[in-house]
Design a protein around this motif. Structure first.
Motif, PDB file in Angstrom:
ATOM      1  N   ILE A 173       5.610  68.327  41.549  1.00  0.00           N
ATOM      2  CA  ILE A 173       6.313  67.769  42.706  1.00  0.00           C
ATOM      3  C   ILE A 173       5.971  66.298  42.875  1.00  0.00           C
ATOM      4  CG2 ILE A 173       6.493  67.852  45.231  1.00  0.00           C
ATOM      5  CD1 ILE A 173       5.989  70.840  45.076  1.00  0.00           C
ATOM      6  N   TYR A 174       6.994  65.494  43.126  1.00  0.00           N
ATOM      7  CA  TYR A 174       6.809  64.127  43.593  1.00  0.00           C
ATOM      8  C   TYR A 174       6.978  64.138  45.096  1.00  0.00           C
ATOM      9  CZ  TYR A 174       6.638  61.818  39.099  1.00  0.00           C
ATOM     10  OH  TYR A 174       6.243  61.373  37.861  1.00  0.00           O
ATOM     11  N   ASP A 175       5.934  63.770  45.788  1.00  0.00           N
ATOM     12  CA  ASP A 175       5.914  63.892  47.248  1.00  0.00           C
ATOM     13  C   ASP A 175       5.941  62.511  47.883  1.00  0.00           C
ATOM     14  OD1 ASP A 175       5.626  64.811  49.817  1.00  0.00           O
ATOM     15  OD2 ASP A 175       3.458  65.051  49.664  1.00  0.00           O
ATOM     16  N   ASP A 176       7.102  61.857  47.889  1.00  0.00           N
ATOM     17  CA  ASP A 176       7.211  60.523  48.476  1.00  0.00           C
ATOM     18  C   ASP A 176       7.013  60.564  49.986  1.00  0.00           C
ATOM     19  OD1 ASP A 176       7.841  59.478  45.985  1.00  0.00           O
ATOM     20  OD2 ASP A 176       9.944  60.009  46.215  1.00  0.00           O
ATOM     21  N   SER A 177       7.327  61.697  50.618  1.00  0.00           N
ATOM     22  CA  SER A 177       7.300  61.777  52.075  1.00  0.00           C
ATOM     23  C   SER A 177       5.967  62.252  52.625  1.00  0.00           C
ATOM     24  CB  SER A 177       8.406  62.726  52.540  1.00  0.00           C
ATOM     25  OG  SER A 177       8.231  64.008  51.946  1.00  0.00           O
ATOM     26  N   GLY A 178       5.030  62.624  51.760  1.00  0.00           N
ATOM     27  CA  GLY A 178       3.730  63.078  52.241  1.00  0.00           C
ATOM     28  C   GLY A 178       3.725  64.499  52.758  1.00  0.00           C
ATOM     29  N   MET A 179       4.746  65.293  52.419  1.00  0.00           N
ATOM     30  CA  MET A 179       4.836  66.657  52.940  1.00  0.00           C
ATOM     31  C   MET A 179       3.697  67.547  52.443  1.00  0.00           C
ATOM     32  SD  MET A 179       8.905  67.447  52.745  1.00  0.00           S
ATOM     33  CE  MET A 179       8.608  69.180  53.129  1.00  0.00           C
ATOM     34  N   VAL A 180       3.236  67.315  51.216  1.00  0.00           N
ATOM     35  CA  VAL A 180       2.130  68.127  50.704  1.00  0.00           C
ATOM     36  C   VAL A 180       0.878  67.261  50.514  1.00  0.00           C
ATOM     37  CG1 VAL A 180       3.532  69.926  49.644  1.00  0.00           C
ATOM     38  CG2 VAL A 180       3.048  67.850  48.363  1.00  0.00           C
ATOM     39  N   SER A 181       0.752  66.245  51.352  1.00  0.00           N
ATOM     40  CA  SER A 181      -0.413  65.357  51.238  1.00  0.00           C
ATOM     41  C   SER A 181      -1.705  66.073  51.617  1.00  0.00           C
ATOM     42  CB  SER A 181      -0.212  64.132  52.135  1.00  0.00           C
ATOM     43  OG  SER A 181      -0.020  64.517  53.482  1.00  0.00           O
ATOM     44  N   THR A 182      -1.593  67.171  52.389  1.00  0.00           N
ATOM     45  CA  THR A 182      -2.804  67.921  52.764  1.00  0.00           C
ATOM     46  C   THR A 182      -3.263  68.848  51.644  1.00  0.00           C
ATOM     47  OG1 THR A 182      -1.439  69.644  53.804  1.00  0.00           O
ATOM     48  CG2 THR A 182      -2.202  67.840  55.204  1.00  0.00           C
ATOM     49  N   TRP A 183      -2.480  69.005  50.598  1.00  0.00           N
ATOM     50  CA  TRP A 183      -2.847  69.868  49.475  1.00  0.00           C
ATOM     51  C   TRP A 183      -3.786  69.094  48.546  1.00  0.00           C
ATOM     52  CZ3 TRP A 183       1.368  73.619  47.333  1.00  0.00           C
ATOM     53  CH2 TRP A 183       2.062  74.204  48.391  1.00  0.00           C
ATOM     54  N   ARG A 184      -5.052  69.105  48.839  1.00  0.00           N
ATOM     55  CA  ARG A 184      -6.016  68.325  48.064  1.00  0.00           C
ATOM     56  C   ARG A 184      -6.866  69.226  47.174  1.00  0.00           C
ATOM     57  NH1 ARG A 184      -5.896  65.385  53.109  1.00  0.00           N
ATOM     58  NH2 ARG A 184      -7.346  66.890  53.992  1.00  0.00           N
ATOM     59  N   ASP A 185      -7.218  68.716  46.035  1.00  0.00           N
ATOM     60  CA  ASP A 185      -7.980  69.485  45.043  1.00  0.00           C
ATOM     61  C   ASP A 185      -9.473  69.244  45.254  1.00  0.00           C
ATOM     62  OD1 ASP A 185      -8.801  70.962  42.935  1.00  0.00           O
ATOM     63  OD2 ASP A 185      -7.903  69.720  41.371  1.00  0.00           O
ATOM     64  N   ARG A 186      -9.983  69.800  46.333  1.00  0.00           N
ATOM     65  CA  ARG A 186     -11.415  69.702  46.630  1.00  0.00           C
ATOM     66  C   ARG A 186     -11.955  71.099  46.868  1.00  0.00           C
ATOM     67  NH1 ARG A 186     -10.934  64.856  51.151  1.00  0.00           N
ATOM     68  NH2 ARG A 186     -10.145  63.236  49.747  1.00  0.00           N
ATOM     69  N   ASP A 187     -13.205  71.295  46.486  1.00  0.00           N
ATOM     70  CA  ASP A 187     -13.799  72.624  46.589  1.00  0.00           C
ATOM     71  C   ASP A 187     -13.877  73.113  48.028  1.00  0.00           C
ATOM     72  OD1 ASP A 187     -14.066  72.670  43.869  1.00  0.00           O
ATOM     73  OD2 ASP A 187     -16.131  71.904  43.888  1.00  0.00           O
ATOM     74  N   ASP A 188     -14.027  72.196  48.990  1.00  0.00           N
ATOM     75  CA  ASP A 188     -14.158  72.613  50.388  1.00  0.00           C
ATOM     76  C   ASP A 188     -12.812  72.716  51.097  1.00  0.00           C
ATOM     77  OD1 ASP A 188     -13.639  69.941  50.239  1.00  0.00           O
ATOM     78  OD2 ASP A 188     -14.961  69.367  51.902  1.00  0.00           O
ATOM     79  N   GLU A 189     -11.720  72.547  50.367  1.00  0.00           N
ATOM     80  CA  GLU A 189     -10.392  72.592  50.984  1.00  0.00           C
ATOM     81  C   GLU A 189      -9.924  74.041  51.123  1.00  0.00           C
ATOM     82  OE1 GLU A 189      -8.054  70.535  52.187  1.00  0.00           O
ATOM     83  OE2 GLU A 189      -9.366  68.785  52.107  1.00  0.00           O
ATOM     84  N   ASP A 190      -9.507  74.421  52.335  1.00  0.00           N
ATOM     85  CA  ASP A 190      -8.970  75.745  52.584  1.00  0.00           C
ATOM     86  C   ASP A 190      -7.447  75.650  52.571  1.00  0.00           C
ATOM     87  OD1 ASP A 190      -8.339  78.266  53.360  1.00  0.00           O
ATOM     88  OD2 ASP A 190      -9.136  78.120  55.389  1.00  0.00           O
ATOM     89  N   CYS A 191      -6.810  76.275  51.590  1.00  0.00           N
ATOM     90  CA  CYS A 191      -5.349  76.141  51.461  1.00  0.00           C
ATOM     91  C   CYS A 191      -4.617  76.782  52.620  1.00  0.00           C
ATOM     92  CB  CYS A 191      -4.878  76.722  50.134  1.00  0.00           C
ATOM     93  SG  CYS A 191      -4.994  78.514  49.996  1.00  0.00           S
TER      94      CYS A 191
END
Length: 1415
Positions: free
Chosen positions: A823-841
Motif C-alpha cells: 500500500i502507498y499511504d499518501d493520506s496517512g490512513m495506516v500511519s499507525t501501523w508501525r513495525d515495532r515490537d511494542d505495537e498492539d495492532c
C-alpha cells in the motif's frame, strides 16, 4: 619602431582597463539582489501552494537568499526589481493550492506573469490585478481559476497578451478590456462566460488574435444599441478569430457579412457550433471580395451545412491546410461535389467525421494530406472505394475510420492500394476479424496502432517490414505468438496494459535485436526474466512492470550497450514513434514524446526522450535476490524502478556511478544495510524513494539527499538523520553543564524556609482533616464507606482494563504488516501501523479485535474523498486473520490487484465490501465457501468473466451488489437459492450479461426470492425481449421498494407486461429507473399502479404526459441531459413535495405556476441549467419551502423581497414532532424515504460543490449563486430567522450588507463573495455564534472587520479582494490600531517577598499533601 611599440602598448593598456571596468560593471549588475519587500511577497505567495513537485524548491526563506536566482523569477539587472514570474507547468509536475495573486502586488515592475497549466481551484483572479501597471504578458490559462474576470484588467495600459482560457470563469466579459490599447492577443475561450461580447473590444486596434466562446459558455453577439457587429470590422489587424459556441452568430446576417469582410486577412477562423446553416454560407464566403490567399485553418464543425457549402470553397481552397467539417449534416453527394471540383492542394488535415457519408467514392484532396478523419460516417466495406485517390499518397500518416461498419479483409486490402506510409490507422469500433491478409506487410512499413481484440493473431508475423507496433490497452489475451519473431525490424514493441499471460518469450532477445523500446507493463506475464533479453544491446526503454515475474534479476543486463553510454548521440538516427492515447512518440527526429513511469504506485507521463529514454522499470512483480551490482555499469541510465518486489541484500555500494540518474525507486522491498554514501554524489537525482525497506544507519550528508521529503525514507525504522525527525546516536551528545555559582544560597533555602513551611503545612493539614474524623462518629463512618467504594471501583477498573489491553495475536500483526507493504499511504490512513515490537495492532486505525481473544475481527480501510489508499495488494496475506468477520477495502485505488481464490479461507466473514477500488480479474468461485456471509459488494470495479454459480451456497446472504463491472455470460439461476436475499444488483454499462437460460426455467428462479425489495438489472439488455422475465418482475413489483431497469431495451410495447395487471398494484415502490429505454406516452397509462408512493422516477426526457402522475410526491430527474422548458402539465402534480431537475440543460424562464400550483413544495432544485429571466414573485407562495437552489443559471434582475414569506424558514427550529417528507435524491447520495434518516444536499463553496447531510442543520437553505442577479440584498431576508445556509455569491449585487444580518442567528453558511457589495461589514455579523463558513471576498467592502471570536477565526481569504478592509485576520492594520502598546510596570520586589509568595506556599502545600497520603 619604438614609437609604434609604445602606441601599441598604450592601446593595449587602454583596452585592458576598459574591459576591466565593463566586467566590474556587469558583475555589479549581476550581483544586484532582489528587493526585500518583493522577496517577502513571493514567499507569502508560496505559502498558498501546498504541492509543487520541487518546482519551488529554490524558494527558500534564508536571509541570504536572492530571489532573483529562484526558479521562474527574473529581475532587472539595473534595479533588482522582479520583472518576470513564470511558473507555468508541464505534466506531470504542476503547482497546486489556493493562491492569492494580491500578495504579489509588491512586484510593481512585473511585466510578465505566467501561472498557466497548474491547479489553483478554487482561487480567483482578484480586482487587485489592476495594480500591475507594467504588465505586458498575462497567462493564467488551464489553471482552474473561478469567479469573474475582474474589470480592473482595463487599468493595465501596457498589456499586450491575455490568456485566461480553459478555467471556470463565469459572469460577463468586462467592457473595460476595451481600454487596453496595446493588446495584441485576447484568449478567453473554454470558460463559463455569459452575456453579450462587449462592443468595446472594437477599440483594440492592435489586436491580431481574438478567441472567445466555449462549450460551457453562453455568450451572445446581440448588441443592437451599439452597431451590432460593426465593432469587429474595426479590428483591421485581426488574423485569428474564434467564436466557437457563440450560437447566435448564425442568426445575425450583419455579423456574417462582417466576418466575411475580414476573410482576406484571416489565417484562422473557427466558428464551431455557431448555429450556421447552409443559407448563411453566401454571406460568409461567396462574395468575390472575400477571396483569401491567407486562410490556413477553417473550423465549421457542428453546424448545419449542405451542398451550398461548396459553392464558396474555391474562395480559399488554394492555401487551406486544415478543414474541420465534422457533424455538419454532409452527405456522400456533398463529398463527391467537393472533391471533384476543388482539390485543396495544400490540405494537411481534413475532418469529415460524424457525417452520414455512407460512401467516399472518388475522394481526392491533393498530395499533402496527412490526417483524415472519417469516424462515425456509416461507412461499410462495400462502399469504401477511393478510386480517385492517388495511389502514391505517401503523405497520409493518420487515418481514422473508427466506429464504422468495416471488416478486416476489405479494409486491409483497401489500405494496401493507396498508401504505404501510414503511421496510425484507427480502426476501433469496427467488425474486424483477427486476420491479416497476404501482402499487407508490403505497405505497412510504419504500422504503429492496430486495434485488435481477443488474441494476437499468428498472422501478425507477416508484417516482416514493420518497425513499430503499438497494441497497448486492447484487452489482448493469450501468449505473444511465435510468429512475431519474424518482425525482426521492430524498433518499438508496446503491448502494455493488456491481459497477456505466460512467460516472456526468449525469442524477443534473439530475434528482435533492434528493439529500442519494449513495454510489456500491466499484463499477467509470469516466470523469470529470460537472460536472452540481454541481447537487446540497443534497448533504451525496458518496462516490464506490474506483472507476476519471479526469481532473480539477470546480471547480464549490463550488456545494454546504449544505456551504458552517458549521452545519446544527438547526431545519430533514432526512431521515435506514436504510442498510445496518453501521448505520442514523435515520428521524426527531434520531436518530443511521453513515456509512463510509476512513482509511489501512480503512473506519471514524462516527455523529453533525451532525459527519460534510458529507463528500466521492473516494479510491481515478485522478483527476488539482490540488486545486480552489474547494473551500476549502465552509466547513462536516467530512470531505475525496482520497487514493489522481494529484493534483499544491500544497495550496491557503487550506485553513485549512475551519475545520469534522475529517478530512483527501490521502495517496498526487503533491502537492508546502510544507504551507500556514493548516492549523495548523484547531482541530477530529482526523485528518490527508498521507503519501506530494512535500511539502517545515518542518511549520508549531501545537499541532494537532504532535499527530499522524509517520506522518501519512511518505513525504515532504524534509519536516522535529516530529513527524518530522528536524530542519530552520535548526534545526541549532551550539552556542557553550566557551573552553579549560587550553591550556598540554594542550600540555605532548602535547609531553612523550605522545611520550615513544609512542616507547618503538615501540622495544619493533619489536624484539619484527621481531627474531625477522630471526634465525629458520623463523619468517620462516611469516610470508611467512601474508601471501600473507591477500592472496589479501582479493582473493577483494573480488571476491565486488563481485558481492554489484550494485545493482538503476533501472527495476525505480522500478516497486517505484510499486507501494508503493498500500500502507498499518501493520506496517512495506516500511519499507525508501525513495525515495532511494542505495537498492539488492535489499536491501529481500521483494526478492531475481540476483547476476549485478541483476534482481529474487523478490518475497515474504506476511504472517503480525497483520502484513499493505493497500491497493488494481496488479500491472501490476510489469511492469518481466521476470526475476521468484517472486511471493507472500498473506495480505494488498488489497480491492478485481483480478488484471490484464497478469499474462501475467511470462513467467519459476514461483511465483504471491495467496491469502487479498481479490482481486476474474475470473481473467485471460492466465495461460495463463506457460509456466514450476509453482505457482498464488489460493484464498480473492473471485474470480468462470469458470475460464479457457487454464490448459491451463501444461504445467509441478504445483499449482493455486482453492478458496474465488465461481467459477461448468463446470470446464474442458482441465485434463486438465496432465500434471505433482499437486495440484488447486477449489470452495468460495460457488462454483457444476459438472462436467457432456457434449460433452467428462464426467469423462474427470481420468483423464489420472496424477500426481495431492491432489484437492479440495468443494461442487461435482453430483459426487454423476454416476456417471461417481464411477467415475473411484474409479479415482484408489489413488494419492491426499488426497481432499476435502465438500458434494458424495454419498449412501449412491453409496458402492460410489467405493470398493467391489477395484481401488480404497489404501495411500496419508491424508486423506478427506466432511463435509456424506448418508452412513449403509453408509459403513463399504467403509472396509476404505483404513482401513489413513488418517490424517485428516472427517465430521459420530460414528456407533457408527465402531468398524469397527479399523486406523485417526489420527482428526481437530475443529471439527465433534459432540454427545453418545464412542461405546463407538471403543474397538475400538485402533491409534489420534492422537485429536483438539477444538472440538466433546461432553458427558458422559471414558470410562475411553480409557486401557484406546487404550494406544498419543500425542496426545489433547479441548479445547473440554462434558465434565464427574473426570479418570479410567485415563488414567494412556497411557504413550506426548506431548500431552494436555483444556482448556476442565467437569471438576472433583482431578488424579490417577498421571499420573507417562506414561513418555515422564518421559524428558528424545525418541529421534530411534525411529519416531514425526505426522499431519494440523485446518485451523489440519498434522501431517506422515512423520517429521521439522513440525506445529502449540495452546497457550493468558493466555486466547488460540497455535499452535506443532517437535514436539521441544512434543510433551511437558499442558494441563488452564479447567476447575474442585481440590485441590493433584500433586507426582508433578515426575517428568515431559521435560515441555516445563504449563498448569493457570484452575482452582480450591489449596495451594503443589511445592517441587521445578525438576526440570522441560525446561520452556519454565508457566501456573499464575488459581487459588488460596498460599505462596512455590519457589526451584528459578529453575533452569529454558529457561523462556520463565511466568504465575503471580492467585493468593495471597506473599514475595520468587526471584532468577535467568530469573525477573526476565519481565514484571511474570506475577506480577500476587498482592498479597503483592514483588521484581523487580514495582515493589514487599521489606522486607529496604530497606537503603541502600554509599557509593563517593573515590579522587582525584595527577595524575601518572593520567598513568601513562591517557595513558602509551595512547601506548605507539600506538607498538606503528605497529610492526605495515609488517609
Amino acid at each position: 619602431m619604438g614609437c609604434v611599440f609604445n602606441f601599441c602598448n598604450a592601446l593595449l593598456t587602454l583596452l585592458l582597463l576598459l574591459h576591466t571596468r565593463l566586467s566590474l560593471a556587469i558583475d555589479g549588475e549581476a550581483l544586484k539582489k532582489c528587493i526585500e519587500k518583493e522577496r517577502k511577497a513571493l514567499l507569502l505567495f508560496k505559502q498558498g501552494i501546498y504541492v509543487d513537485y520541487g518546482m519551488l524548491s529554490t524558494w527558500r526563506e534564508e536571509d541570504d537568499e536572492d530571489c532573483c536566482n529562484w526558479k521562474g523569477v527574473r529581475c532587472s539587472n539595473q534595479t533588482g526589481h522582479v520583472q518576470v514570474l513564470n511558473l507555468h507547468s508541464f505534466a506531470p509536475t504542476f503547482l497546486r493550492g489556493t493562491i492569492n495573486i494580491t500578495l504579489l502586488s509588491e512586484l510593481h515592475d512585473l511585466q510578465h506573469l505566467d501561472l498557466s497549466y497548474n491547479y489553483f481551484y478554487p482561487s480567483d483572479i482578484p480586482q487587485s490585478i489592476g495594480s500591475f501597471t507594467n504588465l505586458r504578458y498575462l497567462n493564467l490559462s488551464y489553471s482552474d481559476f473561478v469567479g469573474s474576470i475582474p474589470n480592473q484588467l482595463g487599468k493595465l495600459p501596457n498589456l499586450q497578451y491575455i490568456d485566461l482560457s480553459n478555467n471556470y470563469l463565469d459572469g460577463a466579459i468586462p467592457c473595460q478590456i476595451g481600454n487596453l490599447s496595446m493588446l495584441q492577443s485576447l484568449h478567453l475561450g473554454g470558460n463559463n462566460l455569459v452575456g453579450a461580447i462587449p462592443y468595446q473590444i472594437g477599440n483594440l486596434s492592435m489586436l491580431h488574435t481574438l478567441r472567445v466562446g466555449g462549450y460551457l459558455s453562453n455568450l451572445t453577439i446581440a448588441n443592437k444599441n451599439n452597431g451590432d457587429a460593426e465593432w469587429i470590422s474595426k479590428l483591421s489587424l485581426l488574423t485569428n478569430l474564434e467564436l466557437s459556441y457563440v450560437r447566435d452568430v448564425g442568426n445575425s446576417q450583419v455579423w456574417q457579412h462582417m466576418i466575411g469582410k475580414l476573410m482576406p486577412k484571416l489565417t484562422e477562423l473557427r466558428l464551431r457550433d455557431c448555429g450556421i446553416s447552409h443559407v448563411h454560407n453566401l454571406l460568409l464566403f461567396a462574395s468575390p471580395s472575400n477571396y483569401s490567399y491567407s486562410l490556413v485553418t477553417l473550423d465549421l464543425s457542428n453546424n448545419n451545412l449542405n451542398s451550398s457549402l461548396f459553392q464558396w470553397s474555391f474562395n480559399f481552397s488554394s492555401n487551406l491546410q486544415q478543414l474541420y467539417l465534422s457533424n455538419c449534416s454532409l452527405s456522400s453527394h456533398n463529398l463527391y461535389f467537393l472533391s471533384s471540383h476543388f482539390h485543396f492542394p495544400s490540405l494537411i488535415v481534413l475532418d469529415l467525421s460524424y457525417n452520414n457519408l455512407m460512401s467516399v467514392t472518388a475522394l481526392s484532396f491533393g498530395f499533402n494530406l496527412q490526417e483524415l478523419y472519417l469516424s462515425n460516417c456509416s461507412l461499410t466495406s462495400n462502399n469504401l472505394i477511393f478510386t480517385s485517390f492517388n495511389p502514391n499518397l505517401s503523405s497520409l500518416l493518420h487515418l481514422d475510420l473508427s466506429n464504422n461498419l468495416l471488416t478486416s479483409s476489405t479494409i486491409f486490402d483497401w489500405i494496401s492500394n493507396f498508401t504505404f506510409n501510414l503511421h496510425k490507422p484507427d480502426l476501433w469500433g469496427n467488425s474486424l476479424s483477427p486476420s491479416i491478409p497476404d501482402g499487407f506487410e508490403n505497405v505497412m512499413k510504419s504500422l504503429e496502432v492496430l486495434d485488435l481484440s481477443g488474441e494476437i493473431p499468428s498472422s501478425i508475423g507477416r508484417l516482416v517490414n514493420v518497425e513499430a507496433m503499438v497494441l497497448s490497452n486492447n484487452s489482448l489475451t493469450g501468449e505473444l505468438p511465435l510468429s512475431l519473431a519474424n518482425c525482426s525490424k521492430l524498433v518499438l514493441l508496446d503491448v502494455s496494459e493488456n491481459k497477456l499471460s505466460g512467460p516472456i518469450p526468449s525469442w524477443i532477445g534473439v530475434s528482435l535485436e533492434q528493439l529500442q523500446i519494449l513495454s510489456l507493463r500491466m499484463n499477467h506475464l509470469n516466470g523469470s526474466l529470460p537472460v536472452h533479453l540481454c541481447h537487446l544491446t540497443q534497448i533504451r526503454l525496458l518496462d516490464i512492470s506490474r506483472n507476476n515475474l519471479s526469481n532473480e534479476v539477470p546480471s547480464c543486463l549490463e550488456n545494454f550497450t546504449v544505456m551504458a553510454q552517458e549521452h545519446i548521440n544527438s547526431s545519430g538516427s533514432y526512431h521515435y514513434y506514436m504510442t498510445n492515447k496518453a501521448g505520442p512518440y514523435p515520428y521524426s527526429d527531434g520531436l518530443e514524446f511521453y513515456i509512463t513511469l510509476m512513482w509511489k504506485g501512480e503512473d506519471y507521463k514524462y516527455m523529453r526522450p533525451e532525459l527519460f529514454l534510458k529507463s528500466i522499470d521492473l516494479s510491481s512483480n515478485a522478483l527476488s535476490g539482490e540488486v545486480p551490482r552489474e547494473l551500476m555499469s549502465l552509466l547513462g541510465l536516467v530512470s531505475l524502478n525496482l520497487s514493489r518486489n522481494l529484493l534483499s541484500g544491500e544497495i550496491p555500494i557503487n550506485i553513485g556511478n549512475l551519475e545520469s540518474l534522475e529517478f530512483l525507486d527501490l521502495s517496498n522491498n526487503k533491502l537492508s544495510g546502510p544507504i551507500p554514501p556514493s548516492l549523495a554524489n548523484i547531482d541530477r537525482l530529482s526523485m528518490l524513494d527508498l521507503s519501506n525497506n530494512h535500511l539502517y544507519g545515518k542518511i549520508p550528508i549531501g545537499t541532494q539527499l537532504q532535499s527530499f521529503n522524509a517520506s522518501s525514507y519512511g518505513g525504515n525504522l532504524d534509519l536516522c538523520g535529516l530529513p527524518l525527525n530522528k536524530m542519530c546516536p552520535e548526534d545526541n551528545t549532551p550539552p556542557p553543564q553550566e557551573a552553579n555559582h549560587n550553591e550556598e544560597e540554594g542550600a540555605s533555602l532548602i535547609s531553612q524556609e523550605f522545611y520550615l513551611s513544609m512542616g507547618l503545612g503538615f501540622v495544619v493539614g493533619f489536624w484539619a482533616v484527621v481531627g474531625p474524623l477522630l471526634f465525629n462518629r458520623t463523619w468517620r463512618q462516611a469516610y470508611c464507606r467512601f474508601m471501600n467504594t473507591l477500592l472496589l471501583h479501582t479493582r473493577l477498573s483494573l480488571a476491565t482494563d486488563g481485558e481492554a489491553l489484550k494485545k493482538c495475536i503476533e501472527k495476525e500483526r505480522n500478516a497486517l504488516l505484510l499486507f501494508k507493504q503493498g500500500i502507498y499511504d499518501d493520506s496517512g490512513m495506516v500511519s499507525t501501523w508501525r513495525d515495532r515490537d511494542d505495537e498492539d495492532c488492535c489499536n491501529w486505525r481500521g483494526v478492531h479485535c475481540s476483547n476476549q481473544t485478541g483476534h482481529a475481527q474487523i478490518l475497515d480501510l474504506h476511504s472517503s474523498d480525497p483520502l484513499f489508499l493505493r497500491g497493488t495488494i494481496n488479500i491472501t496475506l490476510l489469511s492469518e486473520l481466521h476470526d475476521l468477520q468484517h472486511l471493507d477495502l472500498s473506495y480505494n485505488y488498488f489497480y491492478p490487484s485481483d480478488i484471490p481464490q484464497s478469499i474462501g479461507s475467511f470462513t467467519n466473514l459476514r461483511y465483504l465490501n471491495l467496491s469502487y477500488s479498481d479490482f481486476v480479474g474474475s470473481i473467485p468461485n471460492q466465495l461460495g465457501k463463506l457460509p456466514n456471509l450476509q453482505y457482498i459488494d464488489l460493484s464498480n470495479n473492473y471485474l470480468d468473466g462470469a458470475i460464479p454459480c457457487q454464490i448459491r451456497n451463501l444461504s445467509k446472504l441478504q445483499s449482493l451488489n455486482l453492478g458496474e463491472n465488465n461481467l459477461v455470460g448468463v446470470i446464474p439461476y442458482q441465485l434463486g437459492n438465496l432465500s434471505m436475499l433482499h437486495t440484488l444488483r447486477v449489470g452495468g454499462y460495460l457488462s454483457n450479461l444476459t438472462i436467457a437460460d432456457k434449460n433452467n426455467g428462464d426467469a423462474e428462479w427470481i420468483s423464489k426470492l420472496s424477500l426481495l425489495t431492491n432489484l437492479e438489472l440495468s443494461y442487461v439488455r435482453d430483459v426487454g425481449n423476454s416476456h417471461v422475465w417481464q411477467h415475473t418482475i411484474g409479479q415482484l413489483v408489489p413488494k419492491l421498494k426499488e426497481l432499476r431497469l435502465g438500458g434494458c431495451d424495454i419498449s412501449h410495447a412491453h409496458n402492460l407486461l410489467w405493470f398493467a395487471s391489477p395484481s401488480n398494484y404497489s404501495y411500496s415502490l419508491v424508486t423506478l429507473d427506466l432511463s435509456d429505454n424506448n418508452l412513449n406516452s403509453s408509459l403513463f397509462q399504467w403509472s396509476f399502479n404505483f404513482s401513489s408512493n413513488l418517490q424517485q422516477l428516472y427517465i430521459r426526457e420530460i414528456p407533457s404526459s408527465i402531468g398524469r402522475l397527479v399523486n406523485v410526491e417526489a420527482m428526481v430527474l437530475s443529471n439527465n441531459s433534459l432540454t427545453g422548458e418545464l412542461p405546463l402539465s407538471l403543474a397538475n402534480c400538485s402533491k409534489l413535495v420534492l422537485l429536483d431537475v438539477s444538472e440538466n440543460k433546461l432553458s427558458g424562464p422559471i414558470p410562475s405556476w411553480i409557486g401557484v400550483s406546487l404550494e406544498q413544495l419543500q425542496i426545489l432544485s433547479l441548479r445547473m441549467n440554462h434558465l434565464n429571466g427574473s426570479l418570479p414573485v410567485h415563488l414567494c407562495h412556497l411557504t413550506q419551502i426548506r431548500l431552494l437552489d436555483i444556482s448556476r443559471n442565467n437569471l438576472s434582475n433583482e431578488v424579490p423581497s417577498c421571499l420573507e414569506n417562506f414561513t418555515v424558514m422564518a421559524q428558528e427550529h424545525i418541529n421534530s414532532s411534525g411529519s416531514y417528507h425526505y426522499y431519494m435524491t440523485n446518485k451523489a447520495g440519498p434522501y431517506p424515504y422515512s423520517d429521521g434518516l439522513e440525506f445529502y444536499i449540495t452546497l457550493m463553496w468558493k466555486g466547488e460543490d460540497y455535499k452535506y447531510m443532517r437535514p436539521e442543520l441544512f434543510l433551511k437553505s437558499i442558494d441563488l449563486s452564479s447567476n447575474a442577479l442585481s440590485g441590493e440584498v433584500p433586507r426582508e431576508l433578515m426575517s428568515l430567522l431559521g435560515l441555516v445556509s445563504l449563498n448569493l455569491s457570484r452575482n452582480l449585487l450591489s449596495g451594503e450588507i443589511p445592517i441587521n444580518i445578525g438576526n440570522l442567528e441560525s446561520l452556519e453558511f454565508l457566501d456573499l463573495s464575488n459581487n459588488k457589495l460596498s460599505g462596512p461589514i455590519p457589526p451584528s455579523l459578529a453575533n452569529i455564534d454558529r457561523l462556520s463558513m463565511l466568504d465575503l471576498s471580492n467585493n468593495h467592502l471597506y473599514g475595520k472587520i468587526p471584532i468577535g471570536t467568530q469573525l477573526q477565526s476565519f481565514n484571511a481569504s474570506s475577506y480577500g479582494g476587498n482592498l479597503d478592509l483592514c483588521g484581523l485576520p487580514l495582515n493589514k492594520m487599521c489606522p486607529e490600531d496604530n497606537t503603541p502598546p502600554p509599557q509593563e510596570a517593573n515590579h522587582n520586589e525584595e527577595e524575601g517577598a518572593s520567598l513568601i509568595s513562591q517557595e513558602f506556599y509551595l512547601s506548605m502545600g507539600l506538607g498538606l499533601l503528605l497529610d492526605f497520603g495515609p488517609l
